[in-house]
Motif scaffolding. Sequence first.
Motif, PDB file in Angstrom:
ATOM      1  N   ALA A  27      -0.643  13.148  17.399  1.00  0.00           N
ATOM      2  CA  ALA A  27      -0.794  13.149  15.940  1.00  0.00           C
ATOM      3  C   ALA A  27      -1.075  11.746  15.396  1.00  0.00           C
ATOM      4  CB  ALA A  27       0.464  13.707  15.277  1.00  0.00           C
ATOM      5  N   PHE A  28      -0.856  10.732  16.250  1.00  0.00           N
ATOM      6  CA  PHE A  28      -1.047   9.347  15.834  1.00  0.00           C
ATOM      7  C   PHE A  28      -2.256   8.754  16.533  1.00  0.00           C
ATOM      8  CE2 PHE A  28       3.445  10.275  15.418  1.00  0.00           C
ATOM      9  CZ  PHE A  28       3.719   9.823  14.139  1.00  0.00           C
ATOM     10  N   PRO A  29      -3.403   8.652  15.838  1.00  0.00           N
ATOM     11  CA  PRO A  29      -4.569   8.024  16.464  1.00  0.00           C
ATOM     12  C   PRO A  29      -4.316   6.527  16.681  1.00  0.00           C
ATOM     13  CG  PRO A  29      -5.041   8.611  14.184  1.00  0.00           C
ATOM     14  CD  PRO A  29      -3.664   9.107  14.488  1.00  0.00           C
ATOM     15  N   LYS A  30      -4.863   6.022  17.753  1.00  0.00           N
ATOM     16  CA  LYS A  30      -4.650   4.621  18.124  1.00  0.00           C
ATOM     17  C   LYS A  30      -5.048   3.667  16.991  1.00  0.00           C
ATOM     18  CE  LYS A  30      -5.537   1.597  22.067  1.00  0.00           C
ATOM     19  NZ  LYS A  30      -6.236   1.487  23.351  1.00  0.00           N
ATOM     20  N   GLY A  31      -6.171   3.936  16.349  1.00  0.00           N
ATOM     21  CA  GLY A  31      -6.614   3.074  15.243  1.00  0.00           C
ATOM     22  C   GLY A  31      -5.633   3.100  14.079  1.00  0.00           C
ATOM     23  N   GLY A  32      -5.061   4.267  13.796  1.00  0.00           N
ATOM     24  CA  GLY A  32      -4.095   4.389  12.704  1.00  0.00           C
ATOM     25  C   GLY A  32      -2.814   3.630  13.003  1.00  0.00           C
ATOM     26  N   VAL A  33      -2.340   3.717  14.243  1.00  0.00           N
ATOM     27  CA  VAL A  33      -1.127   2.994  14.639  1.00  0.00           C
ATOM     28  C   VAL A  33      -1.378   1.494  14.562  1.00  0.00           C
ATOM     29  CG1 VAL A  33       0.430   2.508  16.570  1.00  0.00           C
ATOM     30  CG2 VAL A  33      -0.210   4.877  16.053  1.00  0.00           C
ATOM     31  N   ARG A  34      -2.530   1.049  15.078  1.00  0.00           N
ATOM     32  CA  ARG A  34      -2.844  -0.384  15.013  1.00  0.00           C
ATOM     33  C   ARG A  34      -2.961  -0.862  13.560  1.00  0.00           C
ATOM     34  NH1 ARG A  34      -3.217  -2.700  19.636  1.00  0.00           N
ATOM     35  NH2 ARG A  34      -3.884  -1.628  21.513  1.00  0.00           N
ATOM     36  N   HIS A  35      -3.514  -0.006  12.695  1.00  0.00           N
ATOM     37  CA  HIS A  35      -3.631  -0.357  11.275  1.00  0.00           C
ATOM     38  C   HIS A  35      -2.246  -0.527  10.646  1.00  0.00           C
ATOM     39  CE1 HIS A  35      -5.397  -0.628   7.309  1.00  0.00           C
ATOM     40  NE2 HIS A  35      -4.613   0.361   6.899  1.00  0.00           N
ATOM     41  N   MET A  36      -1.321   0.386  10.951  1.00  0.00           N
ATOM     42  CA  MET A  36       0.046   0.281  10.422  1.00  0.00           C
ATOM     43  C   MET A  36       0.730  -0.989  10.939  1.00  0.00           C
ATOM     44  SD  MET A  36       0.846   2.574   8.294  1.00  0.00           S
ATOM     45  CE  MET A  36      -0.721   3.083   7.631  1.00  0.00           C
ATOM     46  N   ILE A  37       0.491  -1.315  12.196  1.00  0.00           N
ATOM     47  CA  ILE A  37       1.067  -2.538  12.759  1.00  0.00           C
ATOM     48  C   ILE A  37       0.464  -3.764  12.071  1.00  0.00           C
ATOM     49  CG2 ILE A  37       1.211  -3.964  14.846  1.00  0.00           C
ATOM     50  CD1 ILE A  37       1.445  -1.278  16.425  1.00  0.00           C
ATOM     51  N   PHE A  38      -0.845  -3.717  11.794  1.00  0.00           N
ATOM     52  CA  PHE A  38      -1.490  -4.823  11.087  1.00  0.00           C
ATOM     53  C   PHE A  38      -0.895  -4.987   9.687  1.00  0.00           C
ATOM     54  CE2 PHE A  38      -4.776  -6.256   8.107  1.00  0.00           C
ATOM     55  CZ  PHE A  38      -5.056  -7.514   8.638  1.00  0.00           C
ATOM     56  N   LEU A  39      -0.731  -3.865   8.964  1.00  0.00           N
ATOM     57  CA  LEU A  39      -0.211  -3.926   7.592  1.00  0.00           C
ATOM     58  C   LEU A  39       1.259  -4.315   7.521  1.00  0.00           C
ATOM     59  CD1 LEU A  39      -1.729  -0.782   5.832  1.00  0.00           C
ATOM     60  CD2 LEU A  39      -2.349  -3.173   5.474  1.00  0.00           C
ATOM     61  N   HIS A  40       2.056  -3.758   8.415  1.00  0.00           N
ATOM     62  CA  HIS A  40       3.510  -3.877   8.306  1.00  0.00           C
ATOM     63  C   HIS A  40       4.156  -4.622   9.467  1.00  0.00           C
ATOM     64  CE1 HIS A  40       3.317  -0.901   5.076  1.00  0.00           C
ATOM     65  NE2 HIS A  40       2.613  -0.126   5.859  1.00  0.00           N
ATOM     66  N   GLY A  41       3.384  -5.338  10.271  1.00  0.00           N
ATOM     67  CA  GLY A  41       3.879  -5.958  11.486  1.00  0.00           C
ATOM     68  C   GLY A  41       5.196  -6.703  11.368  1.00  0.00           C
ATOM     69  N   PRO A  42       5.307  -7.716  10.501  1.00  0.00           N
ATOM     70  CA  PRO A  42       6.567  -8.463  10.413  1.00  0.00           C
ATOM     71  C   PRO A  42       7.752  -7.571  10.014  1.00  0.00           C
ATOM     72  CG  PRO A  42       4.803  -9.692   9.367  1.00  0.00           C
ATOM     73  CD  PRO A  42       4.246  -8.332   9.689  1.00  0.00           C
ATOM     74  N   THR A  43       7.498  -6.616   9.133  1.00  0.00           N
ATOM     75  CA  THR A  43       8.572  -5.716   8.716  1.00  0.00           C
ATOM     76  C   THR A  43       8.947  -4.772   9.852  1.00  0.00           C
ATOM     77  OG1 THR A  43       7.719  -5.822   6.456  1.00  0.00           O
ATOM     78  CG2 THR A  43       9.294  -4.075   6.941  1.00  0.00           C
ATOM     79  N   LEU A  44       7.947  -4.277  10.592  1.00  0.00           N
ATOM     80  CA  LEU A  44       8.231  -3.401  11.734  1.00  0.00           C
ATOM     81  C   LEU A  44       9.030  -4.137  12.809  1.00  0.00           C
ATOM     82  CD1 LEU A  44       4.831  -1.507  12.004  1.00  0.00           C
ATOM     83  CD2 LEU A  44       7.052  -0.506  11.419  1.00  0.00           C
ATOM     84  N   ILE A  45       8.742  -5.419  13.004  1.00  0.00           N
ATOM     85  CA  ILE A  45       9.515  -6.224  13.953  1.00  0.00           C
ATOM     86  C   ILE A  45      10.952  -6.373  13.449  1.00  0.00           C
ATOM     87  CG2 ILE A  45       9.816  -8.551  14.915  1.00  0.00           C
ATOM     88  CD1 ILE A  45       6.702  -8.686  15.073  1.00  0.00           C
ATOM     89  N   ALA A  46      11.112  -6.717  12.167  1.00  0.00           N
ATOM     90  CA  ALA A  46      12.451  -6.869  11.586  1.00  0.00           C
ATOM     91  C   ALA A  46      13.240  -5.565  11.632  1.00  0.00           C
ATOM     92  CB  ALA A  46      12.342  -7.369  10.146  1.00  0.00           C
ATOM     93  N   GLU A  47      12.546  -4.447  11.496  1.00  0.00           N
ATOM     94  CA  GLU A  47      13.196  -3.129  11.519  1.00  0.00           C
ATOM     95  C   GLU A  47      13.463  -2.644  12.935  1.00  0.00           C
ATOM     96  OE1 GLU A  47      14.272  -1.224   9.056  1.00  0.00           O
ATOM     97  OE2 GLU A  47      13.546  -2.385   7.367  1.00  0.00           O
ATOM     98  N   GLY A  48      12.948  -3.339  13.941  1.00  0.00           N
ATOM     99  CA  GLY A  48      13.189  -2.960  15.327  1.00  0.00           C
ATOM    100  C   GLY A  48      12.267  -1.863  15.843  1.00  0.00           C
ATOM    101  N   ALA A  49      11.178  -1.573  15.121  1.00  0.00           N
ATOM    102  CA  ALA A  49      10.257  -0.507  15.539  1.00  0.00           C
ATOM    103  C   ALA A  49       9.210  -0.995  16.527  1.00  0.00           C
ATOM    104  CB  ALA A  49       9.571   0.108  14.323  1.00  0.00           C
ATOM    105  N   ILE A  50       8.899  -2.276  16.483  1.00  0.00           N
ATOM    106  CA  ILE A  50       7.979  -2.850  17.464  1.00  0.00           C
ATOM    107  C   ILE A  50       8.558  -4.158  17.980  1.00  0.00           C
ATOM    108  CG2 ILE A  50       5.890  -1.765  16.523  1.00  0.00           C
ATOM    109  CD1 ILE A  50       5.147  -4.492  15.306  1.00  0.00           C
ATOM    110  N   HIS A  51       8.122  -4.512  19.181  1.00  0.00           N
ATOM    111  CA  HIS A  51       8.559  -5.762  19.808  1.00  0.00           C
ATOM    112  C   HIS A  51       7.337  -6.432  20.412  1.00  0.00           C
ATOM    113  CE1 HIS A  51      12.763  -4.489  19.492  1.00  0.00           C
ATOM    114  NE2 HIS A  51      12.303  -3.289  19.788  1.00  0.00           N
ATOM    115  N   LYS A  52       7.321  -7.743  20.370  1.00  0.00           N
ATOM    116  CA  LYS A  52       6.253  -8.504  21.018  1.00  0.00           C
ATOM    117  C   LYS A  52       6.673  -8.767  22.456  1.00  0.00           C
ATOM    118  CE  LYS A  52       3.231 -10.693  19.239  1.00  0.00           C
ATOM    119  NZ  LYS A  52       1.832 -10.492  19.432  1.00  0.00           N
ATOM    120  N   TYR A  53       5.761  -8.525  23.383  1.00  0.00           N
ATOM    121  CA  TYR A  53       5.992  -8.803  24.803  1.00  0.00           C
ATOM    122  C   TYR A  53       4.762  -9.562  25.266  1.00  0.00           C
ATOM    123  CZ  TYR A  53       7.091  -8.078  29.723  1.00  0.00           C
ATOM    124  OH  TYR A  53       7.386  -8.274  31.050  1.00  0.00           O
TER     125      TYR A  53
END
Length: 158
Positions: A27-53
């Motif tokens: 249900a989550f296209p790769k482009g859509g997920v990358r777009h959300m990460i681009f828009l909300h990246g710092p907040t997603l990191i602070a919220e613990g939803a994504i991590h940089k490796y």
Amino acid sequence: MTHPEARPDNESVNFKSVTQFCQDNTAFPKGGVRHMIFLHGPTLIAEGAIHKYGDRIIINQRRWFELLEAGFFLQPKGGCLVMSYEWNLSAKGNYYTKINQRLCVVGKSKYGFWALVDEEFLQGKYDSLGEAKQAAVEDANRRAELDEILGVIDVDSE
């Protein structure tokens, strides 16, 4: 012999690359997920939803879906309901804000993150600062709704 800090195998499947996440959740296209990460990246990191490796992004699926259910991705750039409040940093290193005339404070102890609303600690501990903030916001709003239903008058505003 197992390392005491190692995660059990069933927990490691929670973390996926963007490609793996999209393959497993069609249900989550790769482009859509990358777009959300681009828009909300710092907040997603602070919220613990994504991590940089290194140069890779790793998605914490459990936290991603918690944010999805909370309406995070419906909000304009900057994130969910929690981020619409201005959180200040105290001299002790805790974050605080006022919501509906209620003082909300969140911080970290050696056991995890905690939340306080109107000088009362909320039950439980939280895995991230974002989760503690979300709990404080929800509790402050719930208390305001109860006050309205019960007809409680705010003496400070009268």
